[in-house]
Scaffold this motif. Structure first.
Motif, short mmCIF file in Angstrom:
data_model
loop_
_atom_site.label_atom_id
_atom_site.label_comp_id
_atom_site.label_asym_id
_atom_site.label_seq_id
_atom_site.Cartn_x
_atom_site.Cartn_y
_atom_site.Cartn_z
N PRO A 86 0.87 -1.40 -0.05
CA PRO A 86 0.12 0.05 -0.02
C PRO A 86 0.79 1.37 0.27
O PRO A 86 0.69 2.37 -0.73
N GLU A 87 2.06 1.32 0.55
CA GLU A 87 2.65 2.43 0.70
C GLU A 87 3.32 2.98 -0.48
O GLU A 87 3.84 4.00 -0.82
N LEU A 89 1.83 2.68 -3.46
CA LEU A 89 0.62 3.23 -4.32
C LEU A 89 0.79 4.93 -4.48
O LEU A 89 1.14 5.36 -3.48
N THR A 92 -4.19 9.38 -5.26
CA THR A 92 -5.27 9.35 -4.19
C THR A 92 -6.13 8.32 -4.74
O THR A 92 -6.71 7.58 -3.81
N SER A 94 -5.51 5.56 -6.11
CA SER A 94 -5.11 4.04 -5.67
C SER A 94 -5.25 3.96 -4.42
O SER A 94 -5.66 2.79 -4.26
N ARG A 95 -4.76 4.53 -3.71
CA ARG A 95 -4.91 4.61 -2.18
C ARG A 95 -6.55 4.54 -1.90
O ARG A 95 -6.52 3.77 -0.61
N GLN A 98 -7.72 0.69 -2.28
CA GLN A 98 -7.09 -0.24 -1.51
C GLN A 98 -8.04 0.08 -0.27
O GLN A 98 -8.33 -0.88 0.56
N GLU A 99 -8.22 1.38 0.22
CA GLU A 99 -9.01 1.42 1.58
C GLU A 99 -10.22 0.91 1.57
O GLU A 99 -10.80 0.46 2.14
#
Length: 214
Positions: A86-87, A89, A92, A94-95, A98-99
């Motif tokens: 995740p870090e 990615l 915004t 992409s993040r 995942q969220e």
């Protein structure tokens, strides 16, 4: 190599994600089923004080939590740098993607454990809001999944995003918590990812306790 055990459930999307990582990384493991999620003895959960699954056990060492386990497996395989975590990615969208996958996975556990296992009223606002948020997140993911996948590095071995997305969507076919068939982009992604040997070797199924002797 110390024999690895994944303590969890073959019917769990969180457990499947760790199994999928082990398969992708070529790591041998044994699945140790937790048959009854209403159990509250820590030893059932490999002494995880949060009473949650999955847990990775390697001799005396235990690792709690899905992402922690995936990272431990990648470290063991010497492949941590080949995984898009995740870090890594960028952007915004992409993040957020995942969220929302994590949100959907948690919401499904919330709904299933509350209404199916605990037999609580499904029309309670707690579960109704969970369903509404679940469906909203799925619609968002369906609209943006192509862009989120396109943003991943082309030379990746695997990303936590696509592995967790697959486990989550495929689980909705196994545990029909909210409708998922109408999301064409997500369905297309699941069909493609489902061709991977790791996906085919980790199908969802219910763990059946051994018959007690008389």
């Amino acid at each position: 190599m110390t024999q690895l055990q994944i303590v969890g459930r073959r019917s769990s999307h969180f457990t499947r994600l760790t199994r999928l990582f082990a398969e992708e990384l070529g790591i041998a493991y044994e699945i140790v089923p937790i048959f009854d999620m209403t159990e509250r003895a820590p030893q059932i959960y490999a002494d995880n004080p949060a009473l949650k699954l999955p847990i990775l056990r390697a001799g005396e060492e235990v690792v709690f939590g899905t992402e922690n386990i995936c990272r431990a497996l990648a470290d063991r395989a010497g492949a941590a740098d080949e995984i898009v975590w995740p870090e890594r990615l960028r952007g915004t969208l992409s993040r957020n993607a995942q969220e929302l996958v994590w949100h959907c996975m948690t919401a499904q556990v919330q709904i299933v454990f509350g209404t199916v296992v605990s037999k609580l009223p499904s029309d309670n606002v707690y579960f109704e809001k969970a369903r509404q948020g679940f469906e909203g997140a799925l619609a968002w993911l369906d609209a943006h999944v192509a862009e989120a996948l396109e943003a991943l590095p082309a030379n990746r071995r695997l990303s936590l995003f696509e592995a967790s997305l697959f486990c989550m969507i495929d689980h909705l076919h196994f545990r029909k918590t909210v409708p998922v068939e109408q999301y064409a982009s997500l369905q297309s992604f699941v069909r493609a990812f489902g061709e991977r040997p790791s996906a085919q070797r980790t199908p969802y199924q219910f763990d059946v306790p051994p018959a007690s002797g008389r």
